[in-house]
Scaffold this motif. Structure first.
Motif, PDB file in Angstrom:
ATOM      1  N   LEU A   1       0.818  -1.209   0.000  1.00 40.09           N
ATOM      2  CA  LEU A   1       0.000   0.000   0.000  1.00 40.09           C
ATOM      3  C   LEU A   1       0.852   1.259   0.000  1.00 40.09           C
ATOM      4  N   ALA A   2       1.973   1.210   0.697  1.00 40.33           N
ATOM      5  CA  ALA A   2       2.861   2.376   0.732  1.00 40.33           C
ATOM      6  C   ALA A   2       3.442   2.635  -0.657  1.00 40.33           C
ATOM      7  N   GLN A   3       3.822   1.584  -1.367  1.00 40.53           N
ATOM      8  CA  GLN A   3       4.377   1.739  -2.701  1.00 40.53           C
ATOM      9  C   GLN A   3       3.358   2.336  -3.666  1.00 40.53           C
ATOM     10  N   ALA A   4       2.078   2.056  -3.417  1.00 41.82           N
ATOM     11  CA  ALA A   4       1.011   2.591  -4.270  1.00 41.82           C
ATOM     12  C   ALA A   4       0.452   3.905  -3.732  1.00 41.82           C
ATOM     13  N   ASP A   5       1.075   4.436  -2.672  1.00 45.60           N
ATOM     14  CA  ASP A   5       0.628   5.677  -2.035  1.00 45.60           C
ATOM     15  C   ASP A   5      -0.815   5.563  -1.551  1.00 45.60           C
ATOM     16  N   LEU A   6      -1.142   4.394  -0.972  1.00 48.83           N
ATOM     17  CA  LEU A   6      -2.495   4.136  -0.484  1.00 48.83           C
ATOM     18  C   LEU A   6      -2.521   3.776   0.991  1.00 48.83           C
TER      19      LEU A   6
ATOM     20  N   GLY B   1     -13.153   5.123  -7.284  1.00 47.58           N
ATOM     21  CA  GLY B   1     -11.757   5.339  -7.655  1.00 47.58           C
ATOM     22  C   GLY B   1     -10.795   4.732  -6.661  1.00 47.58           C
ATOM     23  N   GLU B   2     -11.100   4.854  -5.370  1.00 48.21           N
ATOM     24  CA  GLU B   2     -10.241   4.262  -4.336  1.00 48.21           C
ATOM     25  C   GLU B   2     -10.242   2.739  -4.431  1.00 48.21           C
ATOM     26  N   ARG B   3     -11.396   2.172  -4.724  1.00 48.28           N
ATOM     27  CA  ARG B   3     -11.468   0.721  -4.898  1.00 48.28           C
ATOM     28  C   ARG B   3     -10.619   0.275  -6.077  1.00 48.28           C
ATOM     29  N   ALA B   4     -10.706   1.008  -7.179  1.00 48.46           N
ATOM     30  CA  ALA B   4      -9.949   0.644  -8.375  1.00 48.46           C
ATOM     31  C   ALA B   4      -8.451   0.685  -8.099  1.00 48.46           C
ATOM     32  N   ARG B   5      -7.984   1.726  -7.438  1.00 45.72           N
ATOM     33  CA  ARG B   5      -6.561   1.851  -7.141  1.00 45.72           C
ATOM     34  C   ARG B   5      -6.121   0.784  -6.150  1.00 45.72           C
ATOM     35  N   GLY B   6      -6.972   0.511  -5.158  1.00 46.40           N
ATOM     36  CA  GLY B   6      -6.644  -0.511  -4.170  1.00 46.40           C
ATOM     37  C   GLY B   6      -6.617  -1.904  -4.768  1.00 46.40           C
TER      38      GLY B   6
ATOM     39  N   ALA C   1       0.582  -6.915  -6.436  1.00 46.14           N
ATOM     40  CA  ALA C   1       1.457  -7.253  -5.311  1.00 46.14           C
ATOM     41  C   ALA C   1       2.284  -8.498  -5.585  1.00 46.14           C
ATOM     42  N   ALA C   2       1.710  -9.457  -6.316  1.00 40.57           N
ATOM     43  CA  ALA C   2       2.426 -10.696  -6.631  1.00 40.57           C
ATOM     44  C   ALA C   2       3.286 -10.561  -7.875  1.00 40.57           C
ATOM     45  N   ASP C   3       3.291  -9.388  -8.508  1.00 43.68           N
ATOM     46  CA  ASP C   3       4.058  -9.122  -9.724  1.00 43.68           C
ATOM     47  C   ASP C   3       3.845 -10.220 -10.767  1.00 43.68           C
ATOM     48  N   PRO C   4       2.597 -10.460 -11.171  1.00 42.45           N
ATOM     49  CA  PRO C   4       2.323 -11.542 -12.117  1.00 42.45           C
ATOM     50  C   PRO C   4       2.874 -11.228 -13.503  1.00 42.45           C
TER      51      PRO C   4
END
Length: 253
Positions: free
Chosen positions: A116-121, A135-140, A147-150
């Motif tokens: 979350l910190a990396q995404a500024d959330l 919008g917050e849901r979409a970003r989250g 997070a798993a870098d697929p």
């Protein structure tokens, strides 16, 4: 494209529901790297195709493969680590916090707080899903998926609920990700699709109607036919913008 270069493939995918054919014989070969925009009118089959590619639904006919293996050969966990899928709408079964949702995605891969910190959330982490704006849901949700870098990311209208600033930033981030990973994004913003993405796939009536680079497709009259409008191509160097106008009504003779 040789089979060795295909990350995600589809062969003759077809699906019907309640007597309506949603997909009709779609075949695709998607490489390990690239930013692909999936566009088309409403009801063209974009969301359905992403669902099948992500393994969320099964086709009536045809097959999906990942790195040369049938998608169904992967366990749910294996598939989730390899294919990040961001649906158009997501509602968890429980009203969890965003932090909890991210934590479910990253067991053993890092901490939810770091993601979350990396995404500024980080300020949204303690809040429950029901209290977040669209919008917050979409970003989250995007932060949780990434997070798993697929190696594969499938996103269905990820910027629909975002304001202009965040939408542009999101599209730019997804396009940049395409330099190292495969990114496929269903979207309605044609200008961003043609401006930012390496490849554009145009769907119509459950089929792939056009598939190529933006330069190959942008001036094709078929694009106007598919969307049922007349596109005025406006030079805005280094890009071309599309302004849609209603097609003149044909007069009876």
């Amino acid at each position: 494209m040789s089979d060795n270069n295909v990350m995600l493939g589809a062969v003759d995918l077809s699906l019907a529901r309640q007597g309506r054919r949603l997909l009709d014989g779609i075949s695709l070969a998607l490489p390990a790297r690239g930013a692909v925009a999936l566009i088309g009118p409403n009801g063209a089959g974009k969301s359905t195709l992403l669902n099948l590619l992500a393994g969320q639904m099964a086709a009536d006919h045809g097959a999906v493969s990942l790195q040369g293996r049938p998608l169904q050969a992967f366990s749910v966990r294996e598939r989730a680590l390899r294919i990040g899928y961001m649906p158009q709408r997501f509602e968890p079964h429980w009203d969890v916090t965003l932090e909890d949702l991210v934590r479910m995605r990253v067991p053993g891969l890092g901490s939810a707080e770091q993601v979350l910190a990396q995404a500024d959330l980080q300020t949204l982490g303690p809040r429950r899903w029901s209290t977040l704006s669209g919008g917050e849901r979409a970003r989250g949700m995007l932060a949780a998926v990434l997070a798993a870098d697929p190696p594969v990311l499938l996103a269905d209208e990820p910027g629909a609920a975002l304001d202009v600033q965040h939408r542009l930033a999101l599209v730019q981030a997804l396009a940049l990700r395409g330099r190292d990973r495969l990114v496929v994004v269903a979207m309605h913003d044609l200008d961003l699709a043609f401006e930012r993405f390496d490849r554009v796939i145009v769907m119509h009536g459950g089929r792939v109607a056009m598939d190529g680079s933006p330069a190959q497709l942008l001036h094709q009259p078929q694009l106007d036919e598919i969307f049922g409008v007349h596109f005025e191509r406006i030079a805005a160097p280094p890009h071309i913008l599309l302004r849609a106008r209603s097609r003149p009504q044909e007069t009876a003779t």
